[in-house]
Design an enzyme around this catalytic site. Structure first.
Site, PDB file in Angstrom:
ATOM      1  N   LYS A   1       0.845  -1.189   0.000  1.00 41.83           N
ATOM      2  CA  LYS A   1       0.000   0.000   0.000  1.00 41.83           C
ATOM      3  C   LYS A   1       0.881   1.239   0.000  1.00 41.83           C
ATOM      4  CE  LYS A   1      -3.599   2.484   2.474  1.00 41.83           C
ATOM      5  NZ  LYS A   1      -4.711   2.427   3.404  1.00 41.83           N
TER       6      LYS A   1
ATOM      7  N   LYS B   1      -2.161  -1.718  -3.917  1.00 42.01           N
ATOM      8  CA  LYS B   1      -2.989  -0.518  -3.962  1.00 42.01           C
ATOM      9  C   LYS B   1      -2.145   0.728  -4.037  1.00 42.01           C
ATOM     10  CE  LYS B   1      -6.071   1.720  -0.760  1.00 42.01           C
ATOM     11  NZ  LYS B   1      -6.184   2.041   0.588  1.00 42.01           N
TER      12      LYS B   1
HETATM   13  C1  PBG Z   1      -7.776   3.556   5.277  1.00 38.32           C
HETATM   14  C2  PBG Z   1      -7.938   3.358   3.833  1.00 38.32           C
HETATM   15  C3  PBG Z   1      -7.712   4.275   2.774  1.00 38.32           C
HETATM   16  C4  PBG Z   1      -8.129   3.639   1.599  1.00 38.32           C
HETATM   17  C5  PBG Z   1      -8.559   2.367   1.955  1.00 38.32           C
HETATM   18  N1  PBG Z   1      -8.426   2.205   3.331  1.00 38.32           N
HETATM   19  C6  PBG Z   1      -7.246   5.680   2.806  1.00 38.32           C
HETATM   20  C7  PBG Z   1      -5.873   5.991   3.174  1.00 38.32           C
HETATM   21  O1  PBG Z   1      -5.024   5.127   3.400  1.00 38.32           O
HETATM   22  O2  PBG Z   1      -5.625   7.198   3.274  1.00 38.32           O
HETATM   23  C8  PBG Z   1      -8.124   4.262   0.224  1.00 38.32           C
HETATM   24  C9  PBG Z   1      -9.127   3.694  -0.719  1.00 38.32           C
HETATM   25  C10 PBG Z   1      -9.409   4.511  -1.921  1.00 38.32           C
HETATM   26  O3  PBG Z   1      -8.767   5.551  -2.205  1.00 38.32           O
HETATM   27  O4  PBG Z   1     -10.326   4.118  -2.647  1.00 38.32           O
HETATM   28  N2  PBG Z   1      -6.469   3.586   5.744  1.00 38.32           N
END
Ligand code: PBG
Length: 327
Positions: free
Chosen positions: A193, A246
């Site tokens: 991520k 992601k």
């Molecule tokens: C929570 C989380 C996020 C996303 C999924 N879980 C936001 C972040 O990390 O700031 C992003 C999902 C998306 O942009 O569709 N931590």
């Protein structure tokens, strides 16, 4: 003489040699549940996506069932936030109640409920962990993440998905689940991520933008592909059952490398910013939304994704069904 065009001559031939397909059973649809009543708030930066209060959730779930999408990924928007994100592990928190509601209804009995495990939607500072002197604490955050995962499992979640990016959280969550009798609840780990600007619209939707600084001390540097492999390896060793990569589109090499190196189901998260860009261009008439979305999803499959989390899931499912009917 070799001629590549021979197998492209007509639709039937092209269909026979097509290497990758996206199927409805590989789609996961994210849903935002919000505390309160009679709420169905459109998210401005994500046309077609809404925040639903529990009493309105069924409308959306009916569409999911009708589309035959197998799984939803729940995000919660609580009424109150605090320093320690207590809403995340409150037995009566919004996600816990949403899970219990879904699991109490016979008509949703085959729906897989995945609960995103993170503190950022529940903390007043908007970070994914506890804070001390402006530092995001790692090990002190772990018990709270474990507590959150257990409370989701207790409510009936089928899968928990930690997205916080604290080190060692998968192992701690696995152990806590096992000790509490949830040995069969899988962990879908957001392993690769990245600290991405593609999450912007999500933070509008989930009210989870960090109040100060950014997430660069815990999420990965977008420039690092080799490091992503180490994150994945760690999470697999700690007990992850699925790996999420992601964002998706600017990170297809990451998906491909995970697929080549590990034998574990990979999920591409086609995130909010990717969705917003497609929607904006489509609304302007600059692109063909249906064709673009199907091309993106097929591309992610080709890169090595087994499943795809996408805000396009309801539309994509319709288009997939349509294509099957017409072919
Ligand atoms: C929570 C989380 C996020 C996303 C999924 N879980 C936001 C972040 O990390 O700031 C992003 C999902 C998306 O942009 O569709 N931590």
């Amino acid at each position: 003489m070799e001629r590549m065009r021979r197998l492209r001559a007509n639709a039937a031939l092209r269909g026979m040699v097509r290497e990758n397909h996206i199927r409805i059973e590989e789609l996961i649809y994210p849903i935002f549940v919000i505390e309160g009543e009679e709420i169905c708030n459109p998210v401005d930066s994500m046309p077609g996506i809404y925040q639903y209060s529990l009493d309105y959730l069924s409308k959306e779930l009916e569409r999911v069932i009708e589309a035959k999408i197998p799984a939803v990924l729940l995000f919660g928007i609580p009424l109150h936030k605090d320093e320690v994100g207590s809403g995340a592990y409150d037995e009566n928190g919004i996600v816990q109640r949403a899970i219990r509601f879904i699991k109490s209804e016979e008509r949703y009995k085959n729906l897989i409920v995945i609960a995103d495990v993170c503190l950022c939607e529940y903390t007043s500072h908007g970070h994914c962990g506890l804070i001390q002197n402006g530092i995001i604490l790692n090990d002190e955050t772990l018990p709270l993440l474990a507590k959150t995962a257990i409370s989701y499992a207790k409510a009936g979640a089928d899968i928990v998905a930690p997205s916080d990016m604290m080190d060692k959280r998968v192992g701690v969550i696995r152990e806590a689940l096992d000790q509490n009798g949830f040995i069969s609840v899988p962990i879908m780990a957001y392993s690769a991520k990245f600290a991405s600007s593609f999450y912007g619209p999500f933070r509008d939707a989930a009210h989870s933008a960090p109040g100060f600084g950014d997430r660069k001390t815990y999420q990965m540097d977008p420039a690092n592909g080799r490091e992503a492999m180490r994150e994945v390896e760690e999470d697999i060793l700690e007990g992850a059952d699925f790996i999420i990569a992601k964002p998706a589109m600017a990170y297809m090499d990451i998906i491909r490398n995970i697929d080549t190196s590990y034998h574990i189901p990979i999920i591409a998260y086609n995130v909010s910013g990717e969705y917003a860009m497609v929607k904006a261009a489509a609304q302007n008439g600059w692109i063909d939304e249906r064709k673009i979305v199907m091309e993106i999803l097929t591309g992610l499959k080709r890169a090595g994704a087994k499943m795809i989390i996408t805000y396009h899931a309801l539309d994509a499912a319709k288009w997939i069904k349509d294509d099957e009917r017409n072919s």
